[in-house]
Design a protein around this motif. Sequence first.
Motif, PDB file in Angstrom:
ATOM      1  N   LEU A   1       0.844  -1.192   0.000  1.00 26.32           N
ATOM      2  CA  LEU A   1       0.000   0.000   0.000  1.00 26.32           C
ATOM      3  C   LEU A   1       0.882   1.246   0.000  1.00 26.32           C
ATOM      4  O   LEU A   1       1.741   1.404   0.861  1.00 26.32           O
ATOM      5  N   PRO A   2       0.702   2.146  -0.985  1.00 24.83           N
ATOM      6  CA  PRO A   2       1.542   3.347  -1.037  1.00 24.83           C
ATOM      7  C   PRO A   2       1.326   4.233   0.186  1.00 24.83           C
ATOM      8  O   PRO A   2       0.279   4.189   0.845  1.00 24.83           O
ATOM      9  N   ALA A   3       2.317   5.054   0.483  1.00 24.36           N
ATOM     10  CA  ALA A   3       2.208   5.993   1.601  1.00 24.36           C
ATOM     11  C   ALA A   3       1.132   7.033   1.306  1.00 24.36           C
ATOM     12  O   ALA A   3       0.874   7.375   0.147  1.00 24.36           O
ATOM     13  N   ASP A   4       0.524   7.521   2.373  1.00 22.28           N
ATOM     14  CA  ASP A   4      -0.519   8.541   2.237  1.00 22.28           C
ATOM     15  C   ASP A   4       0.121   9.842   1.756  1.00 22.28           C
ATOM     16  O   ASP A   4       0.996  10.405   2.404  1.00 22.28           O
ATOM     17  N   THR A   5      -0.330  10.308   0.597  1.00 15.30           N
ATOM     18  CA  THR A   5       0.234  11.551   0.048  1.00 15.30           C
ATOM     19  C   THR A   5      -0.433  12.782   0.624  1.00 15.30           C
ATOM     20  O   THR A   5       0.003  13.910   0.357  1.00 15.30           O
TER      21      THR A   5
ATOM     22  N   SER B   1      -6.764  15.559  -6.463  1.00 12.98           N
ATOM     23  CA  SER B   1      -5.310  15.526  -6.642  1.00 12.98           C
ATOM     24  C   SER B   1      -4.759  14.110  -6.622  1.00 12.98           C
ATOM     25  O   SER B   1      -3.615  13.876  -7.023  1.00 12.98           O
ATOM     26  N   THR B   2      -5.538  13.169  -6.143  1.00 13.59           N
ATOM     27  CA  THR B   2      -5.072  11.776  -6.064  1.00 13.59           C
ATOM     28  C   THR B   2      -5.679  10.922  -7.156  1.00 13.59           C
ATOM     29  O   THR B   2      -5.646   9.689  -7.078  1.00 13.59           O
TER      30      THR B   2
ATOM     31  N   GLY C   1      -6.318   2.730  -0.753  1.00 10.50           N
ATOM     32  CA  GLY C   1      -5.519   2.385  -1.912  1.00 10.50           C
ATOM     33  C   GLY C   1      -6.372   1.831  -3.041  1.00 10.50           C
ATOM     34  O   GLY C   1      -7.551   1.479  -2.861  1.00 10.50           O
ATOM     35  N   LEU C   2      -5.782   1.750  -4.233  1.00 10.61           N
ATOM     36  CA  LEU C   2      -6.510   1.283  -5.414  1.00 10.61           C
ATOM     37  C   LEU C   2      -5.560   0.490  -6.299  1.00 10.61           C
ATOM     38  O   LEU C   2      -4.493   0.989  -6.681  1.00 10.61           O
TER      39      LEU C   2
ATOM     40  N   VAL D   1      -1.922   1.598  -7.814  1.00 11.59           N
ATOM     41  CA  VAL D   1      -1.661   2.784  -8.628  1.00 11.59           C
ATOM     42  C   VAL D   1      -1.398   3.969  -7.711  1.00 11.59           C
ATOM     43  O   VAL D   1      -1.754   3.954  -6.531  1.00 11.59           O
ATOM     44  N   ARG D   2      -0.785   5.005  -8.290  1.00 11.31           N
ATOM     45  CA  ARG D   2      -0.487   6.216  -7.541  1.00 11.31           C
ATOM     46  C   ARG D   2      -1.041   7.425  -8.284  1.00 11.31           C
ATOM     47  O   ARG D   2      -1.329   7.345  -9.483  1.00 11.31           O
ATOM     48  N   PRO D   3      -1.197   8.555  -7.589  1.00 10.94           N
ATOM     49  CA  PRO D   3      -1.692   9.755  -8.279  1.00 10.94           C
ATOM     50  C   PRO D   3      -0.812  10.102  -9.476  1.00 10.94           C
ATOM     51  O   PRO D   3       0.418  10.046  -9.399  1.00 10.94           O
ATOM     52  N   GLY D   4      -1.471  10.448 -10.570  1.00  9.96           N
ATOM     53  CA  GLY D   4      -0.746  10.799 -11.781  1.00  9.96           C
ATOM     54  C   GLY D   4      -0.500   9.647 -12.723  1.00  9.96           C
ATOM     55  O   GLY D   4      -0.066   9.855 -13.860  1.00  9.96           O
TER      56      GLY D   4
END
Length: 418
Positions: A93-97, A188-189, A209-210, A257-260
């Motif tokens: 799970l990616p870190a919370d942006t 933004s995410t 997360g997604l 996936v991550r933002p962007g």
Amino acid sequence: MASPSEPVNHGNEYGVAGRRAGVVLSIVMAGLLSGCAALPASGPTAGAFVGDVDETAVQWRNGYLLVPVSNNVLAYQHEEPRPSFRGLASLALPADTGVGIGDVVQVTLFEAGVGGLFSSLNAGGQGSSSVALPPQQVARDGTITIPYAGRIRVAGSTTATIERRIVAALKDRAIEPQAVVSIAEGNSTAVTVTGDAIAGMSVPIPTSGLKILQLIARAGGPRTPIFETAVSLTRGGRTVQMPFSELVNDPNEDVYVRPGDVVLLTRQPRTYVALGATGQSAQLPLQGYEMSLAEALARVGGLNPNLANPMGVFVLRREPGAEMLARYEGTAFERVPPGDPQAALLSGDVPVIYRFNMREPSGLLYAQDFKIHSGDMLYVATAPFVPVKQVFDAFSGLVSPVLSTANSAATISTRLSN
């Protein structure tokens, strides 16, 4: 002219006609046999591929490498390179942006007692010590407005950090203030999913997360068959693409996936072509990476029992020239100086034709283990007797009407004689 009293020899006349017809048919037959090369055919014969040398030898012929398949050849074969998303993304799970510019946040403020800044009385006289502020979008300077606290910077911070900042700004004005911050719209995410195989949209990434498959499902799923769909992930200027079926079958490729990020779904079937004396000539999709020649033949109905030469089953493919040179130097190739045109010819990919003899049991076993790649051509040559059969079929089509006419003439002659 014969007199009325002289009998007419009809048998003689028709005998002469029959002999003439025989001469004509002989000429036609000779012409058909001499024109075998001009008869319709499904493609080159096995002899055109192999030539007049040892059929079991690896040969370099007219710009292509002919390789009879054996256990040694199967030992060298390798699977198509399998791309992986794990070089770009992670299964963790990616870190919370945190909150970003353009996000819409919802803030609710609480106080310890009635009579404070955020207290209110309803019509029944009941008091409330909380207030939900209208949702507001994070400005370009990364801030939002909180009554009695002014502009609070929120961009790049988690909701917990923002709550502490709001409480610190209100502690001298409100009665033991508390704040709850949530993201109403995570603009933004967002991650973009698009392509000709899916309804494109931008999907915000929730706090939980997604993953790629979840993202595709939220966009409605692919609109093309699974084995004809390719999915690619673009992140930081790098792109990796793989068949959608591989993403579904391998849980380790279902990364977060991550933002962007941009996820693209396109219709890109991995196919092979079957031609010649098979049950059908067609372009068919490869179902995964592990399809064997035996399976590929079965999907087109196998070898045509009336036309196929079981000793002439071929797979046409392009292979790295350097690898083929290293493997067959001394048998099909001789070492040449770097400036020789032959060296330049083998510097890239070279056409390779793999040959199978399905008349032998070993050929059937090799077909089970030989893997078909995307872009391969499967060709089955016609049997040597086919052109001769076509000649006799054509001859039969010509002879039948003449024989029918001759039989009719003979019948009439017999009746006249009687």
